[in-house]
Motif scaffolding. Structure first.
Motif, PDB file in Angstrom:
ATOM      1  N   VAL A 117      33.502  41.251  42.813  1.00 34.27           N
ATOM      2  CA  VAL A 117      33.770  40.908  41.415  1.00 34.27           C
ATOM      3  C   VAL A 117      34.639  41.977  40.746  1.00 34.27           C
ATOM      4  O   VAL A 117      35.617  41.670  40.074  1.00 34.27           O
ATOM      5  CB  VAL A 117      32.440  40.746  40.641  1.00 34.27           C
ATOM      6  CG1 VAL A 117      32.698  40.602  39.158  1.00 34.27           C
ATOM      7  CG2 VAL A 117      31.691  39.534  41.141  1.00 34.27           C
ATOM      8  N   VAL A 118      34.266  43.228  40.951  1.00 31.84           N
ATOM      9  CA  VAL A 118      34.895  44.301  40.178  1.00 31.84           C
ATOM     10  C   VAL A 118      36.166  44.834  40.837  1.00 31.84           C
ATOM     11  O   VAL A 118      37.154  45.088  40.155  1.00 31.84           O
ATOM     12  CB  VAL A 118      33.888  45.459  39.979  1.00 31.84           C
ATOM     13  CG1 VAL A 118      34.536  46.595  39.219  1.00 31.84           C
ATOM     14  CG2 VAL A 118      32.679  44.959  39.253  1.00 31.84           C
ATOM     15  N   THR A 121      38.576  41.199  42.921  1.00 30.01           N
ATOM     16  CA  THR A 121      39.164  40.137  42.097  1.00 30.01           C
ATOM     17  C   THR A 121      40.477  40.569  41.427  1.00 30.01           C
ATOM     18  O   THR A 121      41.463  39.819  41.489  1.00 30.01           O
ATOM     19  CB  THR A 121      38.152  39.636  41.047  1.00 30.01           C
ATOM     20  OG1 THR A 121      36.937  39.311  41.721  1.00 30.01           O
ATOM     21  CG2 THR A 121      38.661  38.406  40.326  1.00 30.01           C
ATOM     22  N   VAL A 139      41.181  33.292  41.950  1.00 31.59           N
ATOM     23  CA  VAL A 139      40.257  34.073  41.131  1.00 31.59           C
ATOM     24  C   VAL A 139      38.885  33.372  41.052  1.00 31.59           C
ATOM     25  O   VAL A 139      37.841  34.020  41.174  1.00 31.59           O
ATOM     26  CB  VAL A 139      40.850  34.281  39.717  1.00 31.59           C
ATOM     27  CG1 VAL A 139      39.845  34.925  38.796  1.00 31.59           C
ATOM     28  CG2 VAL A 139      42.104  35.139  39.795  1.00 31.59           C
ATOM     29  N   ASN A 143      35.082  34.672  42.322  1.00 31.98           N
ATOM     30  CA  ASN A 143      33.917  34.551  41.462  1.00 31.98           C
ATOM     31  C   ASN A 143      32.771  33.837  42.154  1.00 31.98           C
ATOM     32  O   ASN A 143      31.626  34.272  42.115  1.00 31.98           O
ATOM     33  CB  ASN A 143      34.333  33.712  40.246  1.00 31.98           C
ATOM     34  CG  ASN A 143      34.092  34.431  38.965  1.00 31.98           C
ATOM     35  OD1 ASN A 143      32.942  34.654  38.620  1.00 31.98           O
ATOM     36  ND2 ASN A 143      35.136  34.809  38.276  1.00 31.98           N
ATOM     37  N   ASN A 267      25.618  54.642  39.500  1.00 34.03           N
ATOM     38  CA  ASN A 267      24.939  53.892  38.440  1.00 34.03           C
ATOM     39  C   ASN A 267      23.458  54.234  38.241  1.00 34.03           C
ATOM     40  O   ASN A 267      22.598  53.359  38.362  1.00 34.03           O
ATOM     41  CB  ASN A 267      25.049  52.383  38.718  1.00 34.03           C
ATOM     42  CG  ASN A 267      26.428  51.862  38.376  1.00 34.03           C
ATOM     43  OD1 ASN A 267      26.680  51.486  37.242  1.00 34.03           O
ATOM     44  ND2 ASN A 267      27.312  51.902  39.338  1.00 34.03           N
ATOM     45  N   TRP A 364      28.557  37.531  30.244  1.00 33.41           N
ATOM     46  CA  TRP A 364      29.971  37.237  30.445  1.00 33.41           C
ATOM     47  C   TRP A 364      30.546  36.563  29.197  1.00 33.41           C
ATOM     48  O   TRP A 364      31.607  36.929  28.699  1.00 33.41           O
ATOM     49  CB  TRP A 364      30.014  36.358  31.682  1.00 33.41           C
ATOM     50  CG  TRP A 364      31.292  35.733  32.056  1.00 33.41           C
ATOM     51  CD1 TRP A 364      32.369  36.329  32.620  1.00 33.41           C
ATOM     52  CD2 TRP A 364      31.586  34.343  31.947  1.00 33.41           C
ATOM     53  NE1 TRP A 364      33.321  35.378  32.861  1.00 33.41           N
ATOM     54  CE2 TRP A 364      32.870  34.173  32.474  1.00 33.41           C
ATOM     55  CE3 TRP A 364      30.902  33.235  31.482  1.00 33.41           C
ATOM     56  CZ2 TRP A 364      33.486  32.926  32.529  1.00 33.41           C
ATOM     57  CZ3 TRP A 364      31.503  32.002  31.533  1.00 33.41           C
ATOM     58  CH2 TRP A 364      32.777  31.861  32.054  1.00 33.41           C
ATOM     59  N   ILE A 367      31.047  39.033  26.322  1.00 30.45           N
ATOM     60  CA  ILE A 367      32.268  39.841  26.449  1.00 30.45           C
ATOM     61  C   ILE A 367      33.494  39.013  26.041  1.00 30.45           C
ATOM     62  O   ILE A 367      34.373  39.474  25.327  1.00 30.45           O
ATOM     63  CB  ILE A 367      32.437  40.340  27.894  1.00 30.45           C
ATOM     64  CG1 ILE A 367      31.223  41.154  28.297  1.00 30.45           C
ATOM     65  CG2 ILE A 367      33.744  41.088  28.080  1.00 30.45           C
ATOM     66  CD1 ILE A 367      31.363  42.621  28.288  1.00 30.45           C
TER      67      ILE A 367
ATOM     68  N   LEU B  40      38.310  36.062  35.572  1.00 33.17           N
ATOM     69  CA  LEU B  40      38.597  37.480  35.852  1.00 33.17           C
ATOM     70  C   LEU B  40      37.571  38.408  35.206  1.00 33.17           C
ATOM     71  O   LEU B  40      37.526  39.588  35.497  1.00 33.17           O
ATOM     72  CB  LEU B  40      39.988  37.835  35.308  1.00 33.17           C
ATOM     73  CG  LEU B  40      41.171  37.639  36.242  1.00 33.17           C
ATOM     74  CD1 LEU B  40      42.463  37.849  35.468  1.00 33.17           C
ATOM     75  CD2 LEU B  40      41.111  38.594  37.412  1.00 33.17           C
ATOM     76  N   SER B  41      36.791  37.861  34.265  1.00 32.60           N
ATOM     77  CA  SER B  41      35.840  38.702  33.533  1.00 32.60           C
ATOM     78  C   SER B  41      34.452  38.667  34.147  1.00 32.60           C
ATOM     79  O   SER B  41      33.477  39.010  33.495  1.00 32.60           O
ATOM     80  CB  SER B  41      35.740  38.229  32.085  1.00 32.60           C
ATOM     81  OG  SER B  41      37.007  38.143  31.513  1.00 32.60           O
ATOM     82  N   GLY B  42      34.365  38.248  35.407  1.00 37.50           N
ATOM     83  CA  GLY B  42      33.058  38.107  36.053  1.00 37.50           C
ATOM     84  C   GLY B  42      32.236  39.381  36.065  1.00 37.50           C
ATOM     85  O   GLY B  42      31.004  39.318  36.080  1.00 37.50           O
ATOM     86  N   SER B  43      32.889  40.536  36.029  1.00 35.23           N
ATOM     87  CA  SER B  43      32.134  41.792  36.118  1.00 35.23           C
ATOM     88  C   SER B  43      31.199  41.971  34.935  1.00 35.23           C
ATOM     89  O   SER B  43      30.249  42.732  34.989  1.00 35.23           O
ATOM     90  CB  SER B  43      33.071  42.983  36.223  1.00 35.23           C
ATOM     91  OG  SER B  43      33.869  43.054  35.067  1.00 35.23           O
ATOM     92  N   ALA B  44      31.462  41.222  33.851  1.00 42.07           N
ATOM     93  CA  ALA B  44      30.580  41.322  32.690  1.00 42.07           C
ATOM     94  C   ALA B  44      29.185  40.821  33.015  1.00 42.07           C
ATOM     95  O   ALA B  44      28.221  41.193  32.367  1.00 42.07           O
ATOM     96  CB  ALA B  44      31.163  40.510  31.540  1.00 42.07           C
ATOM     97  N   VAL B  50      28.879  48.005  36.471  1.00 44.35           N
ATOM     98  CA  VAL B  50      30.209  48.567  36.674  1.00 44.35           C
ATOM     99  C   VAL B  50      31.183  47.996  35.655  1.00 44.35           C
ATOM    100  O   VAL B  50      30.993  46.901  35.174  1.00 44.35           O
ATOM    101  CB  VAL B  50      30.729  48.200  38.079  1.00 44.35           C
ATOM    102  CG1 VAL B  50      30.422  49.260  39.080  1.00 44.35           C
ATOM    103  CG2 VAL B  50      30.158  46.873  38.519  1.00 44.35           C
ATOM    104  N   GLY B  52      34.940  46.688  35.191  1.00 44.36           N
ATOM    105  CA  GLY B  52      36.095  46.309  35.999  1.00 44.36           C
ATOM    106  C   GLY B  52      37.398  46.532  35.260  1.00 44.36           C
ATOM    107  O   GLY B  52      37.426  47.066  34.156  1.00 44.36           O
ATOM    108  N   ASP B  54      40.646  45.540  33.071  1.00 41.26           N
ATOM    109  CA  ASP B  54      40.705  44.719  31.863  1.00 41.26           C
ATOM    110  C   ASP B  54      41.508  43.440  32.151  1.00 41.26           C
ATOM    111  O   ASP B  54      42.703  43.506  32.431  1.00 41.26           O
ATOM    112  CB  ASP B  54      41.383  45.538  30.756  1.00 41.26           C
ATOM    113  CG  ASP B  54      41.412  44.765  29.445  1.00 41.26           C
ATOM    114  OD1 ASP B  54      41.010  43.581  29.448  1.00 41.26           O
ATOM    115  OD2 ASP B  54      41.840  45.339  28.428  1.00 41.26           O
ATOM    116  N   PRO B  55      40.851  42.277  32.106  1.00 46.01           N
ATOM    117  CA  PRO B  55      41.535  41.024  32.437  1.00 46.01           C
ATOM    118  C   PRO B  55      42.733  40.765  31.542  1.00 46.01           C
ATOM    119  O   PRO B  55      43.775  40.272  32.024  1.00 46.01           O
ATOM    120  CB  PRO B  55      40.468  39.950  32.189  1.00 46.01           C
ATOM    121  CG  PRO B  55      39.182  40.661  32.182  1.00 46.01           C
ATOM    122  CD  PRO B  55      39.451  42.061  31.735  1.00 46.01           C
TER     123      PRO B  55
END
Lengths: 408, 147
Positions: A117-118, A121, A139, A143, A267, A364, A367, B40-44, B50, B52, B54-55
């Motif tokens: 993911v981090v 991607t 993408v 996911n 972490n 998600w 954000i 692309l924002s899956g890390s949220a 972590v 990631g 910035d999408p």
């Protein structure tokens, strides 16, 4: 009363994790909640201590794997994978999707879903953009695979690490039983995504000049040896967490990483959160909600039992997030390796179902709203509704087959 | 004449080539897809484990690269319009002030027919409030491909 109190604590902990007021770490709410659970007598302190002792090595293992993935990224492993995908795809969106499936599945299995993911991607997006192909399918594939391809190895997902210690499965037995479900689930995801994104994948191939990059040989060798070490560490009586830590340290020394960076990339805040969450979930399991789940949960690892367990785990993963769901179900399944692995099928594949229902999705969405972009849920929901039931069915059927053949 | 050119990855070159020969004021439009940004924002969703990349930055960099290449290929002055949202809706909204929209087919490229329009392109063609110039991204399939 105990049920209500423990559920209030869990909802509070998860709610805080979603809202993250002032960007405070999740542990800020979880640790006091765990203390309250013990002080208020929702969990006897002896049980809390044994829960922490049980979770400790697992959480340490996770920290080491997160560190390993970070160091692999620093060494250029993901960038290299991106250039390989770009070259081998020869500009074709369809070939690129196949390569992304292979790379994302391997990265998720070997370095955990976080790495996909981090770290992977953004590389996949950049690769698609370099080739001027539409990045959407690739993408989305990352996911989805971060969840559904995290079935193979104990290190692929924190839920797997918890399951391995709960069921007493060895690294190799785990991988052996999950290999077939892993392959079957990835194949189903591929077929469905290929069809779902046919428009985006149908644009003409556009070959591009991709510069040859030197492979990060040292890091790749260390990663390979670390994976081999996981397999042989069990029989010789070493906890695989030490192997992961060893691999990470070798890379850290070679790359001259500052100690402060290493600590922050492991972490510690998240590790503390998982430990505290374990105690809070224990309180919930001991209450009425746990009794209901216990009554609903199947007890025999036949095909129907496996299906029900995977379905229950998928539902709970969407209601509570897969981590509390796994913590709650594992004690009920621990008597049977088959049921434990069925829990994992549900908890790992399930989160792809409703990008709006799970806690992960709430985070998600928060954000995205914060960035002023309300998420487009229709497409995610349709894809989830297509892939998750199909993946669960083939995953459970392959697991059942594997259990029958192995006699476990 | 005001010409709006919808540039999408994988098909934009044919749109630029079509615009090059037409007289008028050209606007190059690219829409950053919020669906891709969301994926692309899956890390949220990883419980803050972590942070990631910035999408929004990733998308902006890709957009700059595409528009740069397109402007160079057009080889004459053009306005640039960048939007963010659901591409088909954003494109239609931008058509309000255009006389002509240029876009490319992006469905099944192996045969002539309605399937050669992807669902987004189909939506734009069906609803466009201006004239539309629909181009093949490569060479069109032969007439014999009609079933």
């Amino acid at each position: 009363m105990i049920t209500v109190a423990s559920l209030v604590l869990l909802v509070g902990v998860l709610g805080f994790a979603v809202a993250r007021p002032r960007g405070l770490p999740e542990a800020v709410a979880a640790v006091p909640a765990a203390v309250v659970a013990v002080v208020a007598g929702l969990v006897p302190w002896r049980d809390a201590v044994s829960e922490l002792a049980e979770l400790g090595p697992t959480v340490g293992f996770l920290a080491a794997v997160l560190l390993l993935a970070y160091l692999a990224d620093e060494a250029g492993v993901f960038r290299y994978a991106g250039t390989i995908a770009a070259r081998w795809s020869r500009g074709s969106p369809q070939r690129l999707l196949g390569l992304v499936f292979v790379i994302a599945s391997v990265v998720t299995a070997a370095l955990s879903l976080d790495a996909t993911v981090v770290l992977l991607t953004p590389v996949v997006f950049a690769t698609a953009s370099t080739l001027a192909v539409r990045p959407r399918p690739h993408v989305y594939a990352c996911n989805h695979l971060a969840n559904s391809a995290s079935l193979l190895l104990p290190v692929s997902n924190l839920t797997n690490l918890l399951a391995m210690s709960a069921a007493g499965l060895s690294f190799l037995t785990f991988a052996g039983l999950m290999a077939l479900p892993w392959l079957a689930v990835i194949a189903v995801e591929y077929l469905i995504l290929r069809r779902f994104f046919a428009d985006d994948l149908g644009t003409p191939p556009r070959p591009a000049d991709v510069p040859v990059e030197r492979p990060p040989r040292f890091a790749l060798v260390v990663l390979g040896l670390t994976l081999a070490g996981f397999a042989i560490s069990g029989p010789v009586g070493v906890h695989p967490a030490w192997v992961a830590l060893g691999g990470a340290l070798v890379l850290a020394v070679r790359q001259k990483e500052p100690v402060g960076t290493l600590v922050s990339r492991a972490n510690p805040g998240f590790c503390l959160f998982v430990l505290a969450l374990g105690v809070v979930v224990l309180a919930v399991s001991r209450g009425g909600f746990g009794t209901i789940v216990d009554r609903v949960a199947p007890h025999r690892p036949d095909l129907l039992g496996l299906l029900l367990m995977a379905g229950l785990a998928a539902v709970l993963a969407n209601l509570l997030n897969n981590l509390p769901a796994t913590l709650m179900l594992l004690p009920l399944a621990a008597h049977s390796p088959g049921l434990v692995l069925a829990v994992l099928l549900g908890a790992n594949i399930g989160p792809n179902l409703t990008y709006v229902g799970s806690l992960a999705t709430l985070l998600w969405r928060r954000i995205l709203h914060h960035r002023g972009a309300p998420p487009v849920t229709g497409e995610f929901l349709r894809l989830g509704a297509l892939t998750v039931p199909a993946c669960l069915l083939v995953g459970v059927a392959s697991l059942w087959l594997g259990l029958r053949v192995s006699g476990l | 004449m005001k010409i709006l050119v919808w540039l999408d990855e994988g098909t934009w070159e044919a749109c630029i080539d079509a615009a090059r020969d037409l007289p008028g004021e050209v606007t190059l439009l690219h829409v950053s897809d919020v669906g891709t940004e969301a994926a692309l924002s899956g890390s949220a969703g990883l419980l803050g484990r972590v942070a990631g990349a910035d999408p929004a930055e990733l998308l902006a960099a890709a957009e700059r690269r595409l528009l740069g290449a397109a402007a160079q290929r057009l080889d004459r002055p053009a306005k640039i319009l960048t939007l963010r949202g659901r591409p088909e809706h954003e494109v239609l909204a931008s058509c309000a002030s255009a006389d002509l929209l240029i876009l490319a087919r992006d469905g099944d490229q192996r045969r002539l027919g309605p399937r050669s329009l992807g669902h987004r392109t189909r939506f734009v063609v069906d609803h466009a409030p201006c004239r539309v110039l629909l181009v093949w991204p490569g060479s069109p399939p032969p007439l014999g491909s009609i079933p």
